[in-house]
Design a protein around this motif. Structure first.
Motif, PDB file in Angstrom:
ATOM      1  N   ARG A 122       0.846  -1.190   0.000  1.00  0.00           N
ATOM      2  CA  ARG A 122       0.000   0.000   0.000  1.00  0.00           C
ATOM      3  C   ARG A 122       0.885   1.245   0.000  1.00  0.00           C
ATOM      4  NH1 ARG A 122      -4.420   0.731   4.642  1.00  0.00           N
ATOM      5  NH2 ARG A 122      -5.342  -1.020   3.485  1.00  0.00           N
ATOM      6  N   PHE A 123       0.510   2.213  -0.820  1.00  0.00           N
ATOM      7  CA  PHE A 123       1.224   3.490  -0.843  1.00  0.00           C
ATOM      8  C   PHE A 123       1.205   4.089   0.570  1.00  0.00           C
ATOM      9  CE2 PHE A 123       1.356   8.099  -1.161  1.00  0.00           C
ATOM     10  CZ  PHE A 123       2.453   8.294  -1.993  1.00  0.00           C
ATOM     11  N   GLY A 124       2.386   4.419   1.089  1.00  0.00           N
ATOM     12  CA  GLY A 124       2.481   4.977   2.434  1.00  0.00           C
ATOM     13  C   GLY A 124       2.389   3.951   3.541  1.00  0.00           C
TER      14      GLY A 124
ATOM     15  N   GLY B  38       5.613   4.057   3.394  1.00  0.00           N
ATOM     16  CA  GLY B  38       5.959   5.103   4.345  1.00  0.00           C
ATOM     17  C   GLY B  38       7.169   4.731   5.175  1.00  0.00           C
TER      18      GLY B  38
ATOM     19  N   ARG C 266      14.700   7.045   1.449  1.00  0.00           N
ATOM     20  CA  ARG C 266      13.513   6.374   2.003  1.00  0.00           C
ATOM     21  C   ARG C 266      13.746   6.030   3.469  1.00  0.00           C
ATOM     22  NH1 ARG C 266      13.979   2.982  -3.169  1.00  0.00           N
ATOM     23  NH2 ARG C 266      12.353   3.814  -4.559  1.00  0.00           N
TER      24      ARG C 266
ATOM     25  N   ASN D   3       4.069   1.191  12.470  1.00  0.00           N
ATOM     26  CA  ASN D   3       3.029   2.161  12.112  1.00  0.00           C
ATOM     27  C   ASN D   3       3.228   3.471  12.868  1.00  0.00           C
ATOM     28  OD1 ASN D   3       1.190   1.125  10.086  1.00  0.00           O
ATOM     29  ND2 ASN D   3       0.668  -0.473  11.555  1.00  0.00           N
TER      30      ASN D   3
ATOM     31  N   ALA E 162       6.231   5.259  11.307  1.00  0.00           N
ATOM     32  CA  ALA E 162       5.885   5.825   9.993  1.00  0.00           C
ATOM     33  C   ALA E 162       5.040   7.091  10.152  1.00  0.00           C
ATOM     34  CB  ALA E 162       5.150   4.790   9.157  1.00  0.00           C
TER      35      ALA E 162
ATOM     36  N   GLY F  85       6.196  10.880   9.114  1.00  0.00           N
ATOM     37  CA  GLY F  85       5.383  11.563   8.113  1.00  0.00           C
ATOM     38  C   GLY F  85       4.759  12.874   8.574  1.00  0.00           C
TER      39      GLY F  85
END
Length: 242
Positions: A12-14, A131, A204, A234, A237, A241
């Motif tokens: 999944r993106f992010g 992410g 990244r 999570n 990330a 972000g």
């Protein structure tokens, strides 16, 4: 079957992509390493518990896993391409006579495993940028070749120049009541090839984790660590972000 890698779950993106260079002890039938088969269950062949933890994490929405599909004794993908140990002729005191290869045979081994693994990982990261990358490994409580070295850490956090995720994750892991090693049992500045190539070189964020193998050598520990790492990754990330 892809000789070089497996992708589990839906990226999944992010989201989170778990990358495990040493998740498999698979040796293709046409390769004879010339070793006792019992060695394939030991740490010289595979990061014990990592495949199970990664597969469990990939059952969580937003997390996928990119796993090497061959033993590190066949080809160690967490090395720079020119490194001599990429096709090891010895590991932790054990000779690997089947890896005494000619130059052409060595190149063929890289063409079959190392290069497709890294090309596949680069393609995956470009197609669905995560992410956070979780670089997941496990380490033995002690090395056969150095039994005096004590390794009390339940988990180590490794990094090279980019310590963004490490600085967030270390206190989160300590809050779980764990003995956490910062650049232990070895430094990510010395051995971080896959993340240097695919994370640091591209900016990244990534988290390098080494779990002591007795923590994840059984189903209960594997489930506990899969839940813990999914939750912490999570949080890391989200913090990065912000």
């Amino acid at each position: 079957m892809n000789d070089a890698f497996r992708l589990i779950g839906t990226p999944r993106f992010g989201g989170i992509l778990v990358v495990a260079d040493h998740a498999s002890n698979r040796v293709p039938e046409d390769i004879d390493l010339g070793i006792d088969p019992s060695l394939l269950t030991q740490h010289i062949a595979v990061d014990i518990g990592v495949r199970e933890v990664a597969e469990a994490m990939a059952q969580t929405s937003g997390i996928a896993a990119f796993l090497c599909n061959a033993s590190r004794l066949v080809c160690d993908c967490n090395r720079d391409e020119g490194a001599p140990a990429i096709v090891p002729i010895a590991s932790d005191g054990h000779a690997i006579p089947g890896n005494e290869l000619s130059h052409a045979e060595h190149e063929a081994r890289l063409d079959r495993f190392f290069r497709p693994y890294h090309a596949g990982l680069a393609e995956q990261l470009d197609a669905v940028p995560p992410g956070l990358i979780l670089s997941l490994h496990s380490f033995t409580p002690q090395l056969v070749s150095n039994p005096q070295e004590k390794r009390p850490w339940q988990v180590g956090v490794l990094y090279n120049e980019d310590d963004r995720a490490a600085r967030i994750a270390i206190p989160l892991l300590e809050a779980e009541g764990l003995v956490v090693g910062d650049q232990q049992p070895y430094s990510g500045k010395l051995l971080n090839a896959t993340m240097n190539r695919h994370a640091e070189a591209e900016g990244r964020p990534y988290l390098g984790i080494e779990v002591r193998q007795d923590e994840i050598g059984h189903p209960a520990g594997q489930g506990e660590w899969a839940e813990r790492l999914a939750r912490i990754c999570n949080e890391v990330a989200l913090t990065i972000g912000e």
